[in-house]
Design a protein around this motif. Structure first.
Motif, PDB file in Angstrom:
ATOM      1  N   ILE A   6       0.836  -1.201   0.000  1.00 14.73           N
ATOM      2  CA  ILE A   6       0.000   0.000   0.000  1.00 14.73           C
ATOM      3  C   ILE A   6       0.869   1.250   0.000  1.00 14.73           C
ATOM      4  CG2 ILE A   6      -1.684   1.345   1.331  1.00 14.73           C
ATOM      5  CD1 ILE A   6      -2.776  -1.397   2.332  1.00 14.73           C
ATOM      6  N   ARG A   7       1.859   1.299   0.867  1.00 16.54           N
ATOM      7  CA  ARG A   7       2.728   2.478   0.916  1.00 16.54           C
ATOM      8  C   ARG A   7       3.488   2.648  -0.390  1.00 16.54           C
ATOM      9  NH1 ARG A   7       5.037   2.593   7.044  1.00 16.54           N
ATOM     10  NH2 ARG A   7       3.168   3.479   7.936  1.00 16.54           N
ATOM     11  N   LYS A   8       3.967   1.559  -0.926  1.00 13.11           N
ATOM     12  CA  LYS A   8       4.702   1.603  -2.182  1.00 13.11           C
ATOM     13  C   LYS A   8       3.793   2.152  -3.281  1.00 13.11           C
ATOM     14  CE  LYS A   8       8.182  -1.297  -4.275  1.00 13.11           C
ATOM     15  NZ  LYS A   8       8.711  -2.651  -4.332  1.00 13.11           N
ATOM     16  N   HIS A   9       2.550   1.699  -3.299  1.00  9.07           N
ATOM     17  CA  HIS A   9       1.563   2.135  -4.282  1.00  9.07           C
ATOM     18  C   HIS A   9       1.275   3.626  -4.116  1.00  9.07           C
ATOM     19  CE1 HIS A   9      -1.726   1.778  -7.100  1.00  9.07           C
ATOM     20  NE2 HIS A   9      -2.545   2.337  -6.225  1.00  9.07           N
ATOM     21  N   GLN A  10       1.127   4.084  -2.874  1.00  5.43           N
ATOM     22  CA  GLN A  10       0.848   5.503  -2.623  1.00  5.43           C
ATOM     23  C   GLN A  10       1.985   6.374  -3.154  1.00  5.43           C
ATOM     24  OE1 GLN A  10       0.299   5.679   1.631  1.00  5.43           O
ATOM     25  NE2 GLN A  10      -1.919   5.731   1.438  1.00  5.43           N
ATOM     26  N   GLN A  11       3.203   5.940  -2.956  1.00  7.14           N
ATOM     27  CA  GLN A  11       4.343   6.742  -3.376  1.00  7.14           C
ATOM     28  C   GLN A  11       4.427   6.850  -4.895  1.00  7.14           C
ATOM     29  OE1 GLN A  11       7.586   4.837  -1.367  1.00  7.14           O
ATOM     30  NE2 GLN A  11       7.322   6.042   0.475  1.00  7.14           N
ATOM     31  N   THR A  12       4.034   5.833  -5.614  1.00  9.01           N
ATOM     32  CA  THR A  12       4.135   5.880  -7.065  1.00  9.01           C
ATOM     33  C   THR A  12       2.956   6.628  -7.691  1.00  9.01           C
ATOM     34  OG1 THR A  12       3.027   3.756  -7.298  1.00  9.01           O
ATOM     35  CG2 THR A  12       5.435   3.716  -7.240  1.00  9.01           C
ATOM     36  N   MET A  13       1.896   6.870  -6.924  1.00 11.55           N
ATOM     37  CA  MET A  13       0.704   7.506  -7.465  1.00 11.55           C
ATOM     38  C   MET A  13       0.738   9.037  -7.398  1.00 11.55           C
ATOM     39  SD  MET A  13      -1.207   5.146  -8.644  1.00 11.55           S
ATOM     40  CE  MET A  13      -2.847   5.849  -8.747  1.00 11.55           C
ATOM     41  N   SER A  14       1.742   9.629  -6.802  1.00 14.61           N
ATOM     42  CA  SER A  14       1.808  11.077  -6.670  1.00 14.61           C
ATOM     43  C   SER A  14       3.174  11.592  -7.087  1.00 14.61           C
ATOM     44  CB  SER A  14       1.542  11.500  -5.229  1.00 14.61           C
ATOM     45  OG  SER A  14       1.697  12.904  -5.109  1.00 14.61           O
ATOM     46  N   ALA A  15       3.161  12.714  -7.807  1.00 14.54           N
ATOM     47  CA  ALA A  15       4.415  13.344  -8.217  1.00 14.54           C
ATOM     48  C   ALA A  15       4.927  14.291  -7.134  1.00 14.54           C
ATOM     49  CB  ALA A  15       4.192  14.125  -9.510  1.00 14.54           C
ATOM     50  N   PHE A  16       4.121  14.486  -6.082  1.00 11.91           N
ATOM     51  CA  PHE A  16       4.489  15.427  -5.031  1.00 11.91           C
ATOM     52  C   PHE A  16       5.329  14.753  -3.952  1.00 11.91           C
ATOM     53  CE2 PHE A  16       0.803  17.222  -7.025  1.00 11.91           C
ATOM     54  CZ  PHE A  16       1.144  18.560  -7.147  1.00 11.91           C
ATOM     55  N   PRO A  17       6.237  15.522  -3.317  1.00  8.44           N
ATOM     56  CA  PRO A  17       7.095  14.950  -2.274  1.00  8.44           C
ATOM     57  C   PRO A  17       6.316  14.634  -1.003  1.00  8.44           C
ATOM     58  CG  PRO A  17       7.472  17.303  -2.457  1.00  8.44           C
ATOM     59  CD  PRO A  17       6.541  16.935  -3.575  1.00  8.44           C
ATOM     60  N   PRO A  18       6.866  13.731  -0.181  1.00  8.95           N
ATOM     61  CA  PRO A  18       6.198  13.374   1.075  1.00  8.95           C
ATOM     62  C   PRO A  18       6.269  14.514   2.087  1.00  8.95           C
ATOM     63  CG  PRO A  18       8.337  12.321   0.956  1.00  8.95           C
ATOM     64  CD  PRO A  18       8.120  12.997  -0.366  1.00  8.95           C
ATOM     65  N   VAL A  19       5.313  14.529   2.966  1.00  7.85           N
ATOM     66  CA  VAL A  19       5.218  15.510   4.045  1.00  7.85           C
ATOM     67  C   VAL A  19       6.540  15.589   4.831  1.00  7.85           C
ATOM     68  CG1 VAL A  19       4.084  15.882   6.278  1.00  7.85           C
ATOM     69  CG2 VAL A  19       2.708  15.337   4.270  1.00  7.85           C
ATOM     70  N   SER A  20       7.194  14.445   5.026  1.00 13.88           N
ATOM     71  CA  SER A  20       8.413  14.403   5.849  1.00 13.88           C
ATOM     72  C   SER A  20       9.557  15.237   5.275  1.00 13.88           C
ATOM     73  CB  SER A  20       8.883  12.961   6.029  1.00 13.88           C
ATOM     74  OG  SER A  20       9.159  12.381   4.774  1.00 13.88           O
ATOM     75  N   ARG A  21       9.502  15.581   4.003  1.00  9.35           N
ATOM     76  CA  ARG A  21      10.574  16.381   3.406  1.00  9.35           C
ATOM     77  C   ARG A  21      10.513  17.841   3.852  1.00  9.35           C
ATOM     78  NH1 ARG A  21      11.637  15.639  -2.823  1.00  9.35           N
ATOM     79  NH2 ARG A  21      11.625  13.501  -2.079  1.00  9.35           N
ATOM     80  N   TYR A  22       9.349  18.287   4.351  1.00  9.59           N
ATOM     81  CA  TYR A  22       9.174  19.694   4.725  1.00  9.59           C
ATOM     82  C   TYR A  22       8.582  19.826   6.134  1.00  9.59           C
ATOM     83  CZ  TYR A  22       9.861  20.150  -0.264  1.00  9.59           C
ATOM     84  OH  TYR A  22      10.391  20.071  -1.524  1.00  9.59           O
ATOM     85  N   PRO A  23       9.325  19.377   7.160  1.00  2.00           N
ATOM     86  CA  PRO A  23       8.775  19.352   8.528  1.00  2.00           C
ATOM     87  C   PRO A  23       8.418  20.719   9.106  1.00  2.00           C
ATOM     88  CG  PRO A  23      11.118  18.878   8.560  1.00  2.00           C
ATOM     89  CD  PRO A  23      10.703  18.888   7.116  1.00  2.00           C
ATOM     90  N   SER A  24       8.933  21.810   8.539  1.00  4.68           N
ATOM     91  CA  SER A  24       8.628  23.134   9.098  1.00  4.68           C
ATOM     92  C   SER A  24       7.425  23.792   8.416  1.00  4.68           C
ATOM     93  CB  SER A  24       9.847  24.052   8.986  1.00  4.68           C
ATOM     94  OG  SER A  24      10.151  24.281   7.626  1.00  4.68           O
ATOM     95  N   MET A  25       6.832  23.121   7.444  1.00  3.09           N
ATOM     96  CA  MET A  25       5.698  23.697   6.736  1.00  3.09           C
ATOM     97  C   MET A  25       4.377  23.336   7.410  1.00  3.09           C
ATOM     98  SD  MET A  25       6.859  23.391   2.786  1.00  3.09           S
ATOM     99  CE  MET A  25       5.502  24.432   2.299  1.00  3.09           C
ATOM    100  N   PHE A  26       3.313  24.024   7.018  1.00  3.93           N
ATOM    101  CA  PHE A  26       1.994  23.717   7.573  1.00  3.93           C
ATOM    102  C   PHE A  26       0.890  24.149   6.627  1.00  3.93           C
ATOM    103  CE2 PHE A  26       3.450  27.776   9.201  1.00  3.93           C
ATOM    104  CZ  PHE A  26       2.349  28.624   9.088  1.00  3.93           C
ATOM    105  N   PHE A  27      -0.272  23.535   6.807  1.00  3.69           N
ATOM    106  CA  PHE A  27      -1.470  23.914   6.064  1.00  3.69           C
ATOM    107  C   PHE A  27      -2.270  24.887   6.931  1.00  3.69           C
ATOM    108  CE2 PHE A  27      -1.196  19.404   4.396  1.00  3.69           C
ATOM    109  CZ  PHE A  27      -0.931  19.747   3.076  1.00  3.69           C
TER     110      PHE A  27
END
Length: 86
Positions: A6-27
């Protein structure tokens, strides 16, 4: 690989980087239903075990913590925002 399919599938389905790459950002989110406003930090998402989720998926999964609505105006804040706008 020790990743679940499932995780592998999620990663291949999006061109956007994971949340963990930007720990100081927020919505920033504002609910169209009840006008509740809140901030959701990427650090909170990482702590909750969602660090490997692409940020566009995390944005789409947000819902109002007051009324449960998924109809939100969501903005992205922090360093590198211009590079991440979707």
């Amino acid at each position: 690989s020790n990743q679940s399919p499932i995780r592998k599938h999620q990663q291949t389905m999006s061109a956007f980087p994971p949340v963990s790459r930007y720990p100081s950002m927020f919505f920033g989110a504002s609910c169209y239903g009840c006008s509740h406003r809140a901030f959701v930090s990427f650090a909170e998402l990482i702590k909750a075990g969602h660090g490997d989720v692409p940020y566009d998926r995390a944005k789409a999964a947000l819902k109002c913590s007051k009324c449960g609505s998924k109809k939100l105006a969501v903005t992205l804040h922090g360093v590198g925002v211009r590079a991440l706008e979707a």
